[in-house]
Design a protein around this motif. Structure first.
Motif, PDB file in Angstrom:
ATOM      1  N   ILE A 384      46.966 -78.604   0.793  1.00  0.00           N
ATOM      2  CA  ILE A 384      45.856 -77.660   0.859  1.00  0.00           C
ATOM      3  C   ILE A 384      45.564 -77.366   2.321  1.00  0.00           C
ATOM      4  O   ILE A 384      45.190 -78.256   3.097  1.00  0.00           O
ATOM      5  N   VAL A 385      45.773 -76.102   2.728  1.00  0.00           N
ATOM      6  CA  VAL A 385      45.463 -75.632   4.071  1.00  0.00           C
ATOM      7  C   VAL A 385      44.722 -74.309   3.930  1.00  0.00           C
ATOM      8  O   VAL A 385      44.623 -73.753   2.841  1.00  0.00           O
ATOM      9  N   ASN A 386      44.232 -73.786   5.057  1.00  0.00           N
ATOM     10  CA  ASN A 386      43.397 -72.592   4.995  1.00  0.00           C
ATOM     11  C   ASN A 386      43.922 -71.493   5.911  1.00  0.00           C
ATOM     12  O   ASN A 386      44.039 -71.711   7.123  1.00  0.00           O
ATOM     13  N   PRO A 387      44.224 -70.310   5.361  1.00  0.00           N
ATOM     14  CA  PRO A 387      44.599 -69.177   6.210  1.00  0.00           C
ATOM     15  C   PRO A 387      43.340 -68.471   6.719  1.00  0.00           C
ATOM     16  O   PRO A 387      42.902 -67.469   6.166  1.00  0.00           O
ATOM     17  N   CYS A 388      42.752 -68.988   7.794  1.00  0.00           N
ATOM     18  CA  CYS A 388      41.433 -68.500   8.220  1.00  0.00           C
ATOM     19  C   CYS A 388      41.501 -67.141   8.905  1.00  0.00           C
ATOM     20  O   CYS A 388      40.493 -66.432   8.951  1.00  0.00           O
ATOM     21  N   THR A 389      42.653 -66.777   9.455  1.00  0.00           N
ATOM     22  CA  THR A 389      42.892 -65.407   9.913  1.00  0.00           C
ATOM     23  C   THR A 389      44.287 -65.017   9.403  1.00  0.00           C
ATOM     24  O   THR A 389      45.043 -65.890   8.973  1.00  0.00           O
ATOM     25  N   PRO A 390      44.656 -63.750   9.445  1.00  0.00           N
ATOM     26  CA  PRO A 390      45.978 -63.365   8.938  1.00  0.00           C
ATOM     27  C   PRO A 390      47.138 -64.080   9.611  1.00  0.00           C
ATOM     28  O   PRO A 390      48.212 -64.212   9.020  1.00  0.00           O
ATOM     29  N   THR A 391      46.930 -64.569  10.847  1.00  0.00           N
ATOM     30  CA  THR A 391      48.021 -65.226  11.564  1.00  0.00           C
ATOM     31  C   THR A 391      47.771 -66.713  11.810  1.00  0.00           C
ATOM     32  O   THR A 391      48.577 -67.359  12.484  1.00  0.00           O
ATOM     33  N   THR A 392      46.679 -67.258  11.271  1.00  0.00           N
ATOM     34  CA  THR A 392      46.282 -68.622  11.628  1.00  0.00           C
ATOM     35  C   THR A 392      46.087 -69.497  10.410  1.00  0.00           C
ATOM     36  O   THR A 392      45.358 -69.121   9.472  1.00  0.00           O
TER      37      THR A 392
END
Length: 425
Positions: A384-392
């Protein structure tokens, strides 16, 4: 004449005699029920989770995931930590809730502990809340009490979703559906001390700033910025308010991120907001006001909360802080966070262009707007990870994560294709 409680109200009724929602059913079945019962503010759940232990959670289909997001920097002790669950159970079995017409030993001890961890001077005080947005709402009102009309915040800032906190939040997509918001807030470029100096004036009530912008992609302020912000706010009589909702309570390896030399350099703010990891998963937040003059800005009857500072939340926070101290988790957070960043950088993967952060708040920058695709692949692989911006990608795992467990995610990254287009094909 006194009446006796009926059987359904007695404390001696066996727990298994009480109605408890069943946890059987598949992820698909629970997701369908979710869509008919829960307001659609978050979209469909990625999974339906039924239990957790340490840094792991399991979904309704029995699949296990390494939780590298920790409820968005909340579950600092992981899931079902025995000390935390025991403290909550013990307090709930003694005194669960009282209104703020009354105090409790846990509430008072909790406030004293926060002041000590913050290094706050004599005369400082704490306002206890239920969440980060409420802490920032209280801080917004604190700033209003100066009588000055202008409040400064930074571009790309995120301070919460309530109307006052939202007024401090930069992202137009969050703000525009709810305008007009409380006025007087102006945004200055992130990390630009010159622009801050130009915007500052004797009519500024406060500057709100995150030492590390979490939602914007784990972007730390440049070295020296907070020191200059402190100089400018002091020169003009404005408050310096630090939002440490995500970065506080050990997330970066110090109790507060501004305590790091490279971020704060010894800066003493006028107020700090904190929440998320403060209760280890139990809802609790706080506004810490430094010194008697700032603490006196919110007087009797000028702000309130029903649940803030309740005994159970206070017990959860005290237990969380106690475990972090007992198990020397601040040092572990620093060491493991540095190892993760070094291990990801050492991959020299063409998909990864940067890795940054402090402690266990880590950003992995990708070579293209593919963070959502990578996060989806990670979930399918059990991470479980988070794509907090389109590139991050953002990682904010529990402090109890081990290096061996983190290595499994590094191995996952190593196996990703180097060409971003292969992730979206």
């Amino acid at each position: 004449m006194t009446t006796q409680p009926t059987a359904r109200h007695r404390a001696d009724v066996a727990p298994d005699a009480l109605p408890v929602p069943a946890t059987d059913g598949s992820v698909a079945q629970w997701t369908d029920r979710y869509s008919h019962a829960v307001m659609d503010t978050f979209g469909p759940p990625q999974r339906v989770l039924v239990r957790g232990e340490g840094p792991y959670v399991w979904d309704a289909d029995g699949r296990r995931y390494l939780d590298l997001l920790g409820g968005i920097a909340v579950n600092s002790l992981g899931h079902a930590h025995p000390t935390l669950t025991a403290a909550i159970s013990a307090q709930l079995g003694t005194l669960g809730h009282v209104s703020n017409f009354f105090g409790s030993p846990t509430q008072i001890a909790f406030a004293e502990t926060l002041l000590a961890l913050a290094g706050a001077p004599e005369g400082s005080r704490v306002f206890l809340t239920n969440s980060g947005t409420e802490a920032n709402e209280a801080a917004f009102k604190l700033a209003r009490r100066t009588g000055r009309p202008r409040i400064l915040a930074l571009e790309n800032a995120f301070h919460g979703r309530s109307m006052g906190a939202l007024a401090l939040t930069w992202k137009p997509a969050y703000r525009e559906p709810f305008e007009p918001l409380p006025g007087g807030v102006e945004f200055v470029p992130f990390g630009d001390a010159g622009a801050l100096a130009d915007a500052m004036g004797d009519d500024v009530a406060a500057l709100f700033v995150e030492p590390i912008q979490g939602e914007a992609g784990v972007r730390p302020l440049p070295p020296g910025y907070l020191a200059e912000a402190r100089r400018l706010t002091r020169e003009h009589g404005a408050l310096l308010i630090l939002d440490e909702v995500q970065t506080g309570m050990g997330r970066t390896g110090r109790w507060f991120a501004h305590q790091h030399d490279h971020l704060g350099g010894g800066v003493v703010p006028d107020a700090v907001t904190v929440a998320k990891g403060l209760g280890g998963g139990f809802p609790v937040g706080a506004l810490i006001a430094y010194g008697p003059q700032v603490a006196a800005l919110l007087g009797r009857g000028q702000h309130g909360t029903t649940f803030g500072g309740n005994p159970v939340a206070s017990a959860a926070a005290l237990a969380t802080i106690g475990v972090i101290e007992r198990d020397d988790l601040l040092a572990h957070v620093s060491e493991l966070g540095a190892w993760i960043r070094e291990a990801v950088a050492a991959l020299q993967h063409l998909l990864v262009t940067d890795v940054r952060g402090d402690g266990l708040l880590v950003a992995i920058e990708l070579a293209g707007p593919v963070s959502a695709a990578v996060a989806a692949r990670a979930l399918d692989a059990g991470f479980i990870v988070n794509p907090c911006t389109p590139t991050t990608l953002r990682l904010a795992p529990p402090f109890v994560l081990t290096q061996d467990q983190a290595q499994t995610f590094v191995d996952f990254l190593a196996a990703l294709p180097a060409d971003p287009t292969e992730l979206t094909a």
